[in-house]
Write an enzyme that holds these catalytic residues in place. Structure first.
Site, PDB file in Angstrom:
ATOM      1  N   LYS A 240       5.183   4.890   8.967  1.00  0.00           N
ATOM      2  CA  LYS A 240       5.653   3.537   9.304  1.00  0.00           C
ATOM      3  C   LYS A 240       7.026   3.277   8.706  1.00  0.00           C
ATOM      4  O   LYS A 240       7.844   2.590   9.318  1.00  0.00           O
ATOM      5  CB  LYS A 240       4.618   2.500   8.865  1.00  0.00           C
ATOM      6  CG  LYS A 240       3.276   2.722   9.547  1.00  0.00           C
ATOM      7  CD  LYS A 240       2.235   1.734   9.121  1.00  0.00           C
ATOM      8  CE  LYS A 240       0.858   2.135   9.619  1.00  0.00           C
ATOM      9  NZ  LYS A 240       0.271   3.302   8.905  1.00  0.00           N
TER      10      LYS A 240
ATOM     11  N   ASP B  36       2.921   0.867  -8.994  1.00  0.00           N
ATOM     12  CA  ASP B  36       1.663   0.265  -8.551  1.00  0.00           C
ATOM     13  C   ASP B  36       2.025  -1.008  -7.785  1.00  0.00           C
ATOM     14  O   ASP B  36       2.653  -1.911  -8.352  1.00  0.00           O
ATOM     15  CB  ASP B  36       0.823  -0.056  -9.800  1.00  0.00           C
ATOM     16  CG  ASP B  36      -0.492  -0.739  -9.449  1.00  0.00           C
ATOM     17  OD1 ASP B  36      -0.681  -1.135  -8.272  1.00  0.00           O
ATOM     18  OD2 ASP B  36      -1.329  -0.881 -10.354  1.00  0.00           O
TER      19      ASP B  36
ATOM     20  N   ALA C 112       3.571   5.980   1.632  1.00  0.00           N
ATOM     21  CA  ALA C 112       3.390   7.412   1.883  1.00  0.00           C
ATOM     22  C   ALA C 112       2.258   7.679   2.882  1.00  0.00           C
ATOM     23  O   ALA C 112       1.262   6.954   2.866  1.00  0.00           O
ATOM     24  CB  ALA C 112       3.081   8.129   0.565  1.00  0.00           C
ATOM     25  N   PRO C 113       2.416   8.686   3.768  1.00  0.00           N
ATOM     26  CA  PRO C 113       3.500   9.671   3.854  1.00  0.00           C
ATOM     27  C   PRO C 113       4.690   9.233   4.717  1.00  0.00           C
ATOM     28  O   PRO C 113       5.543  10.064   5.021  1.00  0.00           O
ATOM     29  CB  PRO C 113       2.798  10.882   4.493  1.00  0.00           C
ATOM     30  CG  PRO C 113       1.762  10.266   5.383  1.00  0.00           C
ATOM     31  CD  PRO C 113       1.301   9.005   4.694  1.00  0.00           C
ATOM     32  N   GLY C 114       4.759   7.992   5.100  1.00  0.00           N
ATOM     33  CA  GLY C 114       6.016   7.509   5.665  1.00  0.00           C
ATOM     34  C   GLY C 114       6.103   7.375   7.176  1.00  0.00           C
ATOM     35  O   GLY C 114       7.202   7.180   7.716  1.00  0.00           O
TER      36      GLY C 114
ATOM     37  N   CYS D  62      -6.562   0.388   8.332  1.00  0.00           N
ATOM     38  CA  CYS D  62      -7.193   1.121   9.440  1.00  0.00           C
ATOM     39  C   CYS D  62      -8.704   1.099   9.232  1.00  0.00           C
ATOM     40  O   CYS D  62      -9.352   2.142   9.198  1.00  0.00           O
ATOM     41  CB  CYS D  62      -6.641   2.538   9.553  1.00  0.00           C
ATOM     42  SG  CYS D  62      -6.778   3.511   8.059  1.00  0.00           S
TER      43      CYS D  62
END
Ligand SMILES: C[S@@+](CC[C@H](N)C(=O)[O-])C[C@H]1O[C@@H](n2cnc3c(N)ncnc32)[C@H](O)[C@@H]1O
Length: 289
Positions: free
Chosen positions: A112, A157, A108-110, A223
């Protein structure tokens, strides 16, 4: 951490002054969504001023529209997705092909996930998992807006992820301190945070790798800059799994990983904003022979 202390710390790895000042004015990028249009058709149609990058579907936005990129018709129609150039690197390295089965374990949020779907031309299967239920709705919205039809979402998870299926390609875009994406993150960050989150990153990476098919490829990315969140989880994986191999990759204006963790880390990549002109990232491509 106070800024002078942070600069001292970051200077161990790169020119901290150049890195942090470039982070304050990074350009915006967008990804043309090949599930709905082509780069050529989009460039003929859009009013945005764009400049090419080394990825055929990625463009730098030269002038921001008054209400921001997220309020353009380009975005609403799903012809493009706003995404930093660095954030496009993990799917670019993973290179999922039409027909493959792919796991995106922290999805999320998608950004990639949807890039993977575009590279796969909507063929094959993506399982897009995230532990945070609240972020799954943003993931689902992006999947719908961008016309992705080969992806299912899941809310597990990642450290305990189980599936009876193995995957040919796996993306581990791990939760991290975000020092490369947020210019202010150093304000709350301390080295202890990275040491703590390193255990979670290692657990997610190990679990993901255990779901990789022989012959499959996994990309680990963050990142951020601390080795505890980058080279260390990868090095722990390599120690426990002698069959895991780092693979060399090419990214323009990037640097090798930190070789205190082993010579093979020259195959990992560190991306710094002042060199790459986009967010700071770490990337490692791992194969299971
Ligand atoms: C860097 S973000 C992912 C960004 C996403 N890949 C994208 O490109 O849009 C990391 C994600 O990991 C998720 N996360 C945190 N802990 C997790 C866990 N234990 N298992 C799976 N996902 C987790 C967070 O909710 C967050 O969405």
């Amino acid at each position: 951490m106070e800024k002078p202390e942070y600069l001292d710390w970051l200077n161990q790895y790169t020119d901290a002054e150049a890195c942090t000042s470039s982070q304050q004015s990074l350009p915006y990028y967008l990804r043309v969504n090949s599930l709905k249009t082509t780069a050529e058709e989009y460039l003929n149609w859009t009013n945005l001023k764009l400049e090419k990058t080394f990825l055929s579907y990625a463009f730098q936005v030269k002038e921001l529209p008054p209400n921001g990129l997220g309020n353009t018709i380009d975005y609403a129609t799903g012809w493009m997705h706003t995404q930093s150039l660095s954030s496009m690197l993990p799917p670019h390295l993973l290179n999922p092909k039409p027909g493959e089965n792919v796991l995106d374990i922290c999805a999320a949020p998608g950004s990639k996930t949807t890039q993977c779907a575009a590279l796969m031309q909507n063929k094959g299967i993506i399982l897009a998992n995230d532990k945070n239920k609240g972020r799954i709705s943003a993931l689902a919205n992006n999947i719908e807006r961008l016309g992705v039809i080969n992806t299912s979402t899941m809310n597990q998870d990642g450290a305990r992820f189980t599936s009876p299926h193995k995957f040919q390609k796996i993306l581990v875009d791990a939760p991290c301190s975000g020092l490369g994406s947020s210019e202010k993150a150093y304000g709350w960050w301390e080295e202890k945070y990275s040491r703590n989150i390193s255990a979670l990153q290692t657990a997610i990476l190990r679990t993901a790798f255990s779901h990789l098919e022989p012959g499959g490829t996994l990309v680990y990315s963050t990142c951020t800059y601390p080795p505890d969140e980058n080279e260390r989880p990868v090095s722990r994986l390599l120690e426990k799994n002698p069959n895991a191999k780092l693979e060399a990759v090419e990214i323009p204006n990037s640097e090798p990983g930190i070789q205190e963790f082993g010579k093979e880390f020259k195959k990992a990549r560190r991306v710094y904003p002042h060199k790459f002109n986009s967010e700071g990232f770490f990337l490692a491509k791992i194969r299971k022979p």
